[in-house]
Motif scaffolding. Sequence first.
Motif, PDB file in Angstrom:
ATOM      1  N   THR A   1       0.818  -1.221   0.000  1.00 26.25           N
ATOM      2  CA  THR A   1       0.000   0.000   0.000  1.00 26.25           C
ATOM      3  C   THR A   1       0.840   1.255   0.000  1.00 26.25           C
ATOM      4  O   THR A   1       0.414   2.285  -0.507  1.00 26.25           O
ATOM      5  CB  THR A   1      -0.955   0.062   1.206  1.00 26.25           C
TER       6      THR A   1
ATOM      7  N   ASN B   1       1.668   1.653  -3.398  1.00 25.83           N
ATOM      8  CA  ASN B   1       0.490   2.031  -4.177  1.00 25.83           C
ATOM      9  C   ASN B   1       0.232   3.532  -4.167  1.00 25.83           C
ATOM     10  O   ASN B   1      -0.483   4.050  -5.016  1.00 25.83           O
ATOM     11  CB  ASN B   1      -0.754   1.293  -3.677  1.00 25.83           C
TER      12      ASN B   1
ATOM     13  N   ILE C   1      -3.029   2.515   4.955  1.00 27.83           N
ATOM     14  CA  ILE C   1      -1.882   1.634   4.702  1.00 27.83           C
ATOM     15  C   ILE C   1      -2.010   0.332   5.481  1.00 27.83           C
ATOM     16  O   ILE C   1      -1.682  -0.724   5.002  1.00 27.83           O
ATOM     17  CB  ILE C   1      -0.577   2.392   5.003  1.00 27.83           C
TER      18      ILE C   1
ATOM     19  N   ASP D   1      -6.048  -2.385   4.083  1.00 28.09           N
ATOM     20  CA  ASP D   1      -5.489  -1.381   3.189  1.00 28.09           C
ATOM     21  C   ASP D   1      -6.422  -1.064   2.025  1.00 28.09           C
ATOM     22  O   ASP D   1      -7.033  -1.943   1.435  1.00 28.09           O
ATOM     23  CB  ASP D   1      -4.090  -1.773   2.687  1.00 28.09           C
TER      24      ASP D   1
ATOM     25  N   TYR E   1      -8.213  -3.285  -0.998  1.00 30.44           N
ATOM     26  CA  TYR E   1      -7.273  -4.197  -1.649  1.00 30.44           C
ATOM     27  C   TYR E   1      -7.743  -5.633  -1.587  1.00 30.44           C
ATOM     28  O   TYR E   1      -7.681  -6.372  -2.559  1.00 30.44           O
ATOM     29  CB  TYR E   1      -5.910  -4.107  -0.956  1.00 30.44           C
TER      30      TYR E   1
END
Length: 507
Positions: free
Chosen positions: A202, A205, A396, A400, A426
């Motif tokens: 994350t 990401n 995070i 996440d 996610y």
Amino acid sequence: MTTAAPGQQTGAAPRSGLSPAPPHILVVFGASGDLATRKLLPALAGLASQGALPENFNVVGVARTTWTDDEFRKVALESAPEASSSWTKLASRFRYVAGEYSDAGTFTRLAGVLADCDDQLGTGGNRVYYLATVPDAFATVADGLAASGLNRPSSASSTARLVVEKPYGHDLDSALELDSALKRSFEEKDLFRIDHYMGKETVQNVLALRFANAVFEPVWNRRYVDAVQVTVAESLGVEHRGGFYEHAGALRDIIQNHMMQVLALTLMEPPATVDALGIRDEKVKLLRAIEVPSVDAAAGSVVRGQYTAGTIDSSPVPGYRQEDGVDPLSSTETYVAMRLAVDNWRWAGVPVYVRTGKRLPERLTEVVLRFHRVPHLAFGGRLARELQPNCLVLRIQPDDGITLHFGAKIPGEAFRVRTVKMEFSYAEAFQDPRADAYERLLHDAMVGDATLFVRADEVDQAWRIVDPFLDAFEDDAVPLATYPAGTWGPREAELLMSGREFGWGVP
Ligand SMILES: NC(=O)c1ccc[n+]([C@@H]2O[C@H](COP(=O)([O-])OP(=O)(O)OC[C@H]3O[C@@H](n4cnc5c(N)ncnc54)[C@H](OP(=O)(O)O)[C@@H]3O)[C@@H](O)[C@H]2O)c1
């Protein structure tokens, strides 16, 4: 981001997209310690089960505990009890060298074991040395490797890299000292400084969100963003690491490294290339733009706290001063909240609030971008007051994902607007289990991809930012506030935002 050289796999096809690393020996200094047994060995077991380790691979543990090879192998198996048969096979050939790092004999014995492994397994002279040991031993180990010639690759086609755990120094001066000590034996290109936050999917990401989407970047600046907040909350206390934490505190343990890395990725300029040079150049530029306050100014923009006894998940927990290994009169901070300023074109005038603490109500790491209110309120009176500004939350851990908070009309005759959420998770979007942070970073060190590791100039700049706050704590210029375990920290932390129309988190 990885550019693995081909090698043979031990097991099934890679699950998380990690290609098999090239032949290697991973030498773990601190093999009998907490990090090695709780994180590194399980991460290696994870890589083995994904087929991300080569057939010609071995682990050599080095520590004082007088284990035999078999005892170390048993520890490796016990550290990952659910691991695959490929891990069992791999662990059965692990080697162990018992010895003190200040003793040259330890490195002579290590050199013998490494030569053996190269001969028997065709590991090609490639080494990753992992410093999973106490920071006081980092330079001693690097010097020991150099004195026995193990710091240099054995051939033009082999590599010798040094992975360094945190903490990287305890202030700017000690970080610079450590750096010059390590550079007696290793070049910067072979130094891989770990910040395990960078291994989290994350965190990576954040880059995808910002630079792979046309919709976010145009509003990612002072014209649209009113404030930025970063929270790293832990519900755990110091567990069995009270002695270590006494010398660290929240500022050194979390803010100087993990939070500075998350801030840098969130606020930096778009890199020209997503590689080690491109990303790290932009991160360090952003860190250089964070204002380094005077000690007095630092004291006026920070809150430090320490938890007292309280309740977590309905169970009573002791206060920090009652924890094992902690001085009953300790003034070590377990909570810090601070306000930072980024002096550049994109972020001038946008306050950046950062907070971290132990024994907070939940485990949570998130970045919140709070946007300006709309310039004109077409709806008057109560409606206008109820309308919250948009917030984008990058979560995070845990769960996440990304949440956009925005206004929507409540169905019905009256024109009323309520804040609603658009969620991306996610876990829901991607069914595949993702690589654990240590799996990813160990693998990257073996393939030589430094993108997710921290460069020396980043570490130094992060200390430059944090040092005045440390000095303010040391001078007792910042009162030590207390908060009961299980609460969101001292009330003083809200005062950091006095004069603003918001508090911590999403309204
Ligand atoms: N534990 C974590 O969750 C964690 C998280 C992030 C970062 N880190 C970092 O990782 C590093 C290791 O932490 P840790 O918690 O694993 O520490 P630890 O449990 O105290 O382990 C230290 C290891 O180093 C070995 N060692 C220490 N001094 C030595 C010497 N002079 N000669 C030979 N061996 C020596 C110890 O060997 P013996 O015990 O056999 O004597 C042990 O294997 C630290 O830099 C820490 O800050 C740890």
